[in-house]
Design a protein around this motif. Structure first.
Motif, short mmCIF file in Angstrom:
data_model
loop_
_atom_site.label_atom_id
_atom_site.label_comp_id
_atom_site.label_asym_id
_atom_site.label_seq_id
_atom_site.Cartn_x
_atom_site.Cartn_y
_atom_site.Cartn_z
N PHE A 44 2.09 -6.06 -6.40
CA PHE A 44 1.11 -6.51 -5.42
C PHE A 44 0.73 -5.31 -4.56
O PHE A 44 1.54 -4.83 -3.78
CB PHE A 44 1.69 -7.63 -4.55
N THR A 45 -0.47 -4.82 -4.72
CA THR A 45 -0.91 -3.66 -3.98
C THR A 45 -2.19 -4.01 -3.22
O THR A 45 -3.20 -4.33 -3.83
CB THR A 45 -1.10 -2.43 -4.91
N THR A 46 -2.09 -4.02 -1.89
CA THR A 46 -3.24 -4.34 -1.04
C THR A 46 -3.29 -3.36 0.12
O THR A 46 -2.31 -2.66 0.41
CB THR A 46 -3.14 -5.77 -0.47
N ASP A 47 -4.42 -3.33 0.79
CA ASP A 47 -4.55 -2.47 1.97
C ASP A 47 -3.60 -2.92 3.08
O ASP A 47 -3.05 -2.09 3.80
CB ASP A 47 -6.00 -2.42 2.46
N VAL A 48 -3.36 -4.22 3.21
CA VAL A 48 -2.46 -4.72 4.24
C VAL A 48 -1.01 -4.32 3.93
O VAL A 48 -0.27 -3.91 4.83
CB VAL A 48 -2.58 -6.26 4.40
N ASN A 49 -0.60 -4.41 2.67
CA ASN A 49 0.74 -3.96 2.30
C ASN A 49 0.91 -2.47 2.60
O ASN A 49 1.96 -2.04 3.06
CB ASN A 49 1.03 -4.23 0.82
N LYS A 50 -0.13 -1.72 2.32
CA LYS A 50 -0.07 -0.28 2.59
C LYS A 50 0.08 -0.01 4.08
O LYS A 50 0.89 0.81 4.50
CB LYS A 50 -1.34 0.40 2.07
N GLU A 51 -0.67 -0.73 4.92
CA GLU A 51 -0.54 -0.59 6.37
C GLU A 51 0.85 -0.96 6.86
O GLU A 51 1.37 -0.37 7.80
CB GLU A 51 -1.58 -1.46 7.09
N ASN A 52 1.47 -1.96 6.21
CA ASN A 52 2.81 -2.41 6.58
C ASN A 52 3.91 -1.54 5.98
O ASN A 52 5.09 -1.79 6.23
CB ASN A 52 3.02 -3.87 6.15
N GLY A 53 3.56 -0.55 5.16
CA GLY A 53 4.54 0.34 4.56
C GLY A 53 5.34 -0.25 3.42
O GLY A 53 6.42 0.25 3.11
N VAL A 54 4.84 -1.31 2.80
CA VAL A 54 5.56 -1.95 1.69
C VAL A 54 4.68 -2.04 0.44
O VAL A 54 4.69 -3.05 -0.26
CB VAL A 54 6.06 -3.36 2.09
N ASN A 55 3.91 -1.00 0.19
CA ASN A 55 2.98 -1.03 -0.93
C ASN A 55 3.54 -0.21 -2.09
O ASN A 55 3.90 0.94 -1.89
CB ASN A 55 1.63 -0.46 -0.51
#
Length: 181
Positions: free
Chosen positions: A88-99
């Motif tokens: 699961f790769t999303t911009d929100v996951n990236k912002e949360n540091g879990v991408n």
């Protein structure tokens, strides 16, 4: 289909398999291959825009049954079963540091193919599939902080989907006719 948040939030974009298959003289077939699918987030179904999706890569075995009903028309029915890695790769996951968020699971897809032979080595098929991933989708997989109004009990239902598509088959070995040709 069974997992309501997945059905509402995600939309299919790509579903591809490539595999080798051997068919016994009486129609039973078996094979192995790889599978890739990509579901994107439907940004209109979440409260704030989320961009991205889930990549699923799978290895599978296949067992089924196939038959040429005429010289030009055949059917092939079967089930693919194996192991899948889902990212699961999303911009929100990236912002949360879990991408990306990674989930490993089982994979199964029931498939039915309707085949038209172009010649003795090539055919084209229309495929209908019913796929299942061995995990329950949750809005948190794409970075959402709430359940978005979904009942958490439904998160335990398997992620399922229906696919429609086209395929191509190349036959390495041709069945010999009675005349030995």
């Amino acid at each position: 289909m069974a997992n309501e948040p997945f059905d509402d939030i995600m939309q299919g974009l790509v579903n591809v398999s490539t595999y080798g298959q051997y068919q016994l003289p009486f129609g039973l077939n078996f094979g192995a291959g790889i599978h890739y699918s990509y579901f994107t987030v439907n940004e209109f179904s979440v409260p704030s825009p989320v961009y991205g999706g889930v990549h699923s890569g799978s290895v599978f075995g296949k067992a089924g049954w196939g038959k040429f009903h005429t010289d030009k028309f055949a059917t092939d029915w079967g089930v693919k079963f194996g192991y899948s890695q889902n990212y699961f790769t999303t911009d929100v996951n990236k912002e949360n540091g879990v991408n990306p968020i990674q989930i490993n699971s089982s994979f199964a897809e029931f498939v039915a193919s309707f085949i038209l032979a172009a010649d003795s080595r090539n055919s084209y098929r229309w495929i209908v599939g019913y796929g299942m991933q061995g995990f329950g989708f949750r809005p948190s997989h794409i970075g959402l902080n709430s359940n978005e109004g979904y009942d958490p009990i439904g998160f335990n239902k398997l992620t399922q989907y229906i696919t429609f598509g086209f395929g191509y088959t190349y036959y390495f070995r041709i069945k010999e006719t009675e005349g030995g040709n």
